[in-house]
Design an enzyme around this catalytic site. Structure first.
Site, PDB file in Angstrom:
ATOM      1  CE1 TYR A  66      -4.346   1.730   0.400  1.00 46.45           C
ATOM      2  CE2 TYR A  66      -3.310   2.941   2.173  1.00 46.45           C
ATOM      3  CZ  TYR A  66      -3.964   2.696   0.614  1.00 46.45           C
ATOM      4  OH  TYR A  66      -5.075   3.862   0.845  1.00 46.45           O
TER       5      TYR A  66
ATOM      6  CB  ILE B  24     -11.212   8.496   5.861  1.00 44.88           C
ATOM      7  CG1 ILE B  24     -10.481   9.822   5.179  1.00 44.88           C
ATOM      8  CG2 ILE B  24     -12.818   8.998   5.432  1.00 44.88           C
ATOM      9  CD1 ILE B  24     -10.190  10.996   6.168  1.00 44.88           C
TER      10      ILE B  24
ATOM     11  CB  THR C 101     -14.413   4.439   3.785  1.00 46.05           C
ATOM     12  OG1 THR C 101     -13.156   3.898   4.263  1.00 46.05           O
ATOM     13  CG2 THR C 101     -14.244   6.058   3.707  1.00 46.05           C
ATOM     14  N   PRO C 102     -15.755   1.891   4.381  1.00 51.28           N
ATOM     15  CG  PRO C 102     -18.029   1.169   3.242  1.00 51.28           C
ATOM     16  CD  PRO C 102     -17.171   3.075   3.765  1.00 51.28           C
TER      17      PRO C 102
ATOM     18  CD  GLN D  64       1.699  12.839  15.096  1.00 48.15           C
ATOM     19  OE1 GLN D  64       1.827  12.573  16.760  1.00 48.15           O
ATOM     20  NE2 GLN D  64       0.796  12.386  14.332  1.00 48.15           N
TER      21      GLN D  64
END
Ligand code: NAP
Length: 256
Positions: free
Chosen positions: A155, A190, A192-193, A256
């Site tokens: 990812y 976020i 979401t599914p 951060q």
């Protein structure tokens, strides 16, 4: 009202989550919207609701990893609405996996959607947008395209690649004299599914959710509309001087 009035948009992965919020907001602000997704039941319902509210919308079944489907989606939108102004490359998949234990099959599967899908979208939108006199392409990257996570190897790689593919395409279009802008959006987590399923798959959803919330200085996850408003800005003529940029919407995660 009317921030994208008269424009024609494609939103990939528009059946749910961030894509659904983008499709609904673009439609509410005056665009005709083609919602595309491989989920035709959910996508069809999103479009039915938009049409019931008086908006112009169509649903097209679309796997973004397949080039021949891109060709017919872009052709179908131009045939239906006469042009293409906005592409939101939103469809994406995500799952946990570190670099040592990710299989090559899972790697290719994820790249096929998150990276090939964005590449193909840009590639096929450019000729249609050029013919329309210009346009705006918005690519969904992530905070995971900016900073690393030990458990998100594929990812991370896909979203980092989307970030730089965006800049390459932005430069290509700008230097080529096309009025086509290309920008990336970098959401924090976020609700979401996609995130719900990832938390459920962890086997300890409540604890995992608290841990993820704590990574965001604002103390909570974002909502799909937090991202949709950023996409709307980049899609609209309010951002005509913005190209090749990164819009970070992350509750302070990467500050951060
Ligand atoms: P989501 O809730 O899973 O919704 C994504 C939609 O895209 C689903 O309908 C999904 O269908 C569809 N899709 C998946 N693969 C597809 C393909 N090959 N062709 C067409 N449609 C496909 O995801 P989301 O959380 O809204 O995420 C949207 C985008 O934002 C993604 O690119 C994601 O990586 C990015 N993002 C999300 C977050 C977050 O925290 N949610 C953070 C940063 C970035 P299926 O259900 O069949 O997979």
């Amino acid at each position: 009202m009317g921030r994208v009035a008269g424009k024609v948009a494609i939103v990939t992965g528009g059946a749910m989550g961030i894509g659904q919020a983008c499709a609904e907001l673009l439609a509410a602000e005056g665009a005709a919207v083609a919602v595309t997704d491989r989920e035709s039941d959910a996508g069809g319902k999103v479009v039915d609701a938009l049409v019931a509210r008086g908006h112009r919308a169509i649903f097209l079944e679309h796997d973004v990893s397949l080039e021949n489907r891109w060709q017919s989606v872009v052709d179908g939108v131009v045939k239906t609405y006469g042009k293409l102004d906005i592409l939101v490359n939103n469809a994406g998949v995500g799952w946990f996996g570190d670099v040592e234990h990710t299989t090559i099959e899972d790697w290719h599967k994820l790249m096929g959607v998150n990276l090939d899908g964005v590449f193909l979208g840009i590639k096929h939108a450019i000729p249609a947008m050029r013919a329309s006199g210009g346009g705006s392409i918005v690519n969904l990257s992530s905070i995971e395209g900016l900073v690393g996570d030990p458990g998100l190897a594929a990812y991370n790689a896909s979203k980092g690649a989307v970030r730089l593919l965006t800049k390459s395409a932005a430069l290509y279009c700008a230097r080529g004299g096309m009025k086509i802008r290309v920008n990336s959006v970098h959401p924090g987590y976020i609700w979401t599914p996609m995130v719900r399923h990832a938390l459920e798959a962890s086997g300890n959803a409540a604890e995992m959710q608290r841990a993820i919330e704590a990574l965001h200085p604002v103390g909570h996850l974002g909502e799909p509309n937090d991202i949709a408003y950023g996409v709307l800005y980049l899609a609209s003529d309010e951002s005509t001087f913005v190209t090749g940029s990164e819009l970070v919407i992350d509750g302070g995660y990467t500050a951060q």
